[in-house]
Design a protein around this motif. Sequence first.
Motif, PDB file in Angstrom:
ATOM      1  N   LEU A   5      12.956   9.131 -14.773  1.00  6.79           N
ATOM      2  CA  LEU A   5      14.405   9.029 -14.920  1.00  6.79           C
ATOM      3  C   LEU A   5      14.927   8.233 -13.735  1.00  6.79           C
ATOM      4  CD1 LEU A   5      17.141   9.889 -16.223  1.00  6.79           C
ATOM      5  CD2 LEU A   5      17.047  11.918 -14.749  1.00  6.79           C
ATOM      6  N   ILE A   6      15.748   7.223 -14.004  1.00 11.29           N
ATOM      7  CA  ILE A   6      16.308   6.370 -12.942  1.00 11.29           C
ATOM      8  C   ILE A   6      17.737   6.806 -12.658  1.00 11.29           C
ATOM      9  CG2 ILE A   6      16.918   4.017 -12.279  1.00 11.29           C
ATOM     10  CD1 ILE A   6      14.776   3.088 -14.337  1.00 11.29           C
ATOM     11  N   ALA A   7      18.034   7.139 -11.405  1.00  7.31           N
ATOM     12  CA  ALA A   7      19.386   7.540 -11.015  1.00  7.31           C
ATOM     13  C   ALA A   7      19.901   6.586  -9.942  1.00  7.31           C
ATOM     14  CB  ALA A   7      19.388   8.976 -10.505  1.00  7.31           C
ATOM     15  N   HIS A  47      13.161  16.695 -18.716  1.00  7.29           N
ATOM     16  CA  HIS A  47      11.986  17.101 -17.946  1.00  7.29           C
ATOM     17  C   HIS A  47      11.075  15.922 -17.569  1.00  7.29           C
ATOM     18  CE1 HIS A  47      13.238  21.090 -19.220  1.00  7.29           C
ATOM     19  NE2 HIS A  47      13.128  20.709 -20.478  1.00  7.29           N
ATOM     20  N   PRO A  48      11.618  14.907 -16.905  1.00  4.28           N
ATOM     21  CA  PRO A  48      10.770  13.781 -16.490  1.00  4.28           C
ATOM     22  C   PRO A  48       9.791  14.208 -15.412  1.00  4.28           C
ATOM     23  CG  PRO A  48      12.907  13.628 -15.428  1.00  4.28           C
ATOM     24  CD  PRO A  48      13.009  14.763 -16.411  1.00  4.28           C
ATOM     25  N   ASP A  49       8.706  13.456 -15.283  1.00  3.46           N
ATOM     26  CA  ASP A  49       7.760  13.734 -14.200  1.00  3.46           C
ATOM     27  C   ASP A  49       8.381  13.405 -12.854  1.00  3.46           C
ATOM     28  OD1 ASP A  49       5.563  14.497 -15.895  1.00  3.46           O
ATOM     29  OD2 ASP A  49       5.321  12.378 -16.389  1.00  3.46           O
ATOM     30  N   VAL A  50       9.127  12.288 -12.812  1.00  8.79           N
ATOM     31  CA  VAL A  50       9.688  11.795 -11.550  1.00  8.79           C
ATOM     32  C   VAL A  50      11.118  11.314 -11.776  1.00  8.79           C
ATOM     33  CG1 VAL A  50       9.457  10.103  -9.680  1.00  8.79           C
ATOM     34  CG2 VAL A  50       7.396  11.050 -10.749  1.00  8.79           C
ATOM     35  N   VAL A  51      11.984  11.615 -10.824  1.00  7.06           N
ATOM     36  CA  VAL A  51      13.330  11.023 -10.792  1.00  7.06           C
ATOM     37  C   VAL A  51      13.391  10.071  -9.614  1.00  7.06           C
ATOM     38  CG1 VAL A  51      15.806  11.413 -10.570  1.00  7.06           C
ATOM     39  CG2 VAL A  51      14.396  13.077 -11.802  1.00  7.06           C
ATOM     40  N   LEU A  52      13.695   8.806  -9.894  1.00 13.61           N
ATOM     41  CA  LEU A  52      13.984   7.845  -8.821  1.00 13.61           C
ATOM     42  C   LEU A  52      15.442   8.054  -8.451  1.00 13.61           C
ATOM     43  CD1 LEU A  52      12.375   4.429  -9.868  1.00 13.61           C
ATOM     44  CD2 LEU A  52      11.581   6.054  -8.158  1.00 13.61           C
ATOM     45  N   MET A  53      15.684   8.586  -7.256  1.00 11.05           N
ATOM     46  CA  MET A  53      17.019   9.056  -6.909  1.00 11.05           C
ATOM     47  C   MET A  53      17.650   8.233  -5.793  1.00 11.05           C
ATOM     48  SD  MET A  53      19.227  11.506  -7.665  1.00 11.05           S
ATOM     49  CE  MET A  53      18.335  12.943  -8.295  1.00 11.05           C
ATOM     50  N   ASP A  54      18.722   7.532  -6.125  1.00  9.28           N
ATOM     51  CA  ASP A  54      19.519   6.862  -5.098  1.00  9.28           C
ATOM     52  C   ASP A  54      20.276   7.926  -4.310  1.00  9.28           C
ATOM     53  OD1 ASP A  54      20.752   4.851  -3.627  1.00  9.28           O
ATOM     54  OD2 ASP A  54      22.372   4.601  -5.074  1.00  9.28           O
ATOM     55  N   ARG A  77       9.681  16.026 -10.101  1.00  9.82           N
ATOM     56  CA  ARG A  77       9.690  15.725  -8.674  1.00  9.82           C
ATOM     57  C   ARG A  77      10.638  14.559  -8.402  1.00  9.82           C
ATOM     58  NH1 ARG A  77       5.567  18.110  -5.734  1.00  9.82           N
ATOM     59  NH2 ARG A  77       4.156  19.360  -6.998  1.00  9.82           N
ATOM     60  N   VAL A  78      11.185  14.541  -7.199  1.00  5.37           N
ATOM     61  CA  VAL A  78      12.196  13.549  -6.847  1.00  5.37           C
ATOM     62  C   VAL A  78      11.668  12.608  -5.773  1.00  5.37           C
ATOM     63  CG1 VAL A  78      14.524  13.183  -5.942  1.00  5.37           C
ATOM     64  CG2 VAL A  78      14.053  15.154  -7.426  1.00  5.37           C
ATOM     65  N   LEU A  79      11.843  11.323  -6.026  1.00  9.67           N
ATOM     66  CA  LEU A  79      11.507  10.284  -5.052  1.00  9.67           C
ATOM     67  C   LEU A  79      12.811   9.628  -4.620  1.00  9.67           C
ATOM     68  CD1 LEU A  79       9.484   8.527  -3.533  1.00  9.67           C
ATOM     69  CD2 LEU A  79       9.191   7.153  -5.602  1.00  9.67           C
ATOM     70  N   ILE A  80      13.196   9.870  -3.376  1.00  7.04           N
ATOM     71  CA  ILE A  80      14.454   9.344  -2.836  1.00  7.04           C
ATOM     72  C   ILE A  80      14.311   7.857  -2.533  1.00  7.04           C
ATOM     73  CG2 ILE A  80      16.012   9.399  -0.834  1.00  7.04           C
ATOM     74  CD1 ILE A  80      16.528  11.789  -2.452  1.00  7.04           C
ATOM     75  N   LEU A  81      15.321   7.077  -2.909  1.00  9.85           N
ATOM     76  CA  LEU A  81      15.372   5.656  -2.596  1.00  9.85           C
ATOM     77  C   LEU A  81      16.505   5.420  -1.617  1.00  9.85           C
ATOM     78  CD1 LEU A  81      14.927   4.255  -6.204  1.00  9.85           C
ATOM     79  CD2 LEU A  81      13.210   4.314  -4.400  1.00  9.85           C
ATOM     80  N   THR A  82      16.192   4.840  -0.474  1.00  8.43           N
ATOM     81  CA  THR A  82      17.199   4.619   0.557  1.00  8.43           C
ATOM     82  C   THR A  82      17.328   3.133   0.886  1.00  8.43           C
ATOM     83  OG1 THR A  82      15.648   4.817   2.399  1.00  8.43           O
ATOM     84  CG2 THR A  82      16.635   6.841   1.592  1.00  8.43           C
ATOM     85  N   THR A  83      18.441   2.796   1.502  1.00  8.10           N
ATOM     86  CA  THR A  83      18.683   1.398   1.868  1.00  8.10           C
ATOM     87  C   THR A  83      17.995   1.049   3.174  1.00  8.10           C
ATOM     88  OG1 THR A  83      20.832   1.517   0.771  1.00  8.10           O
ATOM     89  CG2 THR A  83      20.476  -0.324   2.253  1.00  8.10           C
TER      90      THR A  83
END
Length: 226
Positions: A5-7, A47-54, A77-83
Amino acid sequence: MTTVLIADDQPLQRFGFRMLLESQDDMTVLGEAANGAEAARMAAEQHPDVVLMDVRMPGVDGIEATRRIVAAGDRTRVLILTTFDLDEYAYAGLRAGASGFLVKDAQPEELLSGIRAVATGDAVVAPSLTRRLLDAYAHHLPTGTPGPSTDTPPDTHPRLASLTDREREILTVIGRGWTNTEIAARLHLAESTVKTHVGRILAKTDCRDRVQAVILAYDARLVKPS
């Protein structure tokens, strides 16, 4: 197949991520969310495996969305994306339960390998980098973000109560950024034995992954900022 899931509040950013992920034979995008509230709702439904989270999104931000997703107790699980490499909000995201973080300008291969690692239960952030992040921003968090515990001595921290002396020792050096290979060499243990200890530590302390173990070691004052 790894479901994602892309956020992100930027439509062009979401489009770019989707194009990259859908070019992979082992990944599929379940949906896109433009804010944290939408991300938490969609994660609960799909219920995604991973959320790409801004991190920075209008309304409910990525930190609060991560907290909600983790609190739901699902496998997501959540993978945080930062600037920025050492964005203080990444620290808050890790404390909220994210399995790691990457910078948005990472190479496509790094992002893909990061998603695969998180999906299989590994942490994306190297322990040493996590420690650097903790040290750099422990006392400079956004207002309202909980910081390391200063009231509970390590000997009485409730999450450490069931650990053996050896497990407590290993948790301490995990918090210092040691790899399994370094732990094995310095403590004169077989690497397979170290892996067994780490697995037991994660289970006993209810840590989702090694990143969370580093944060626990920090919060429990087994490790102090350098």
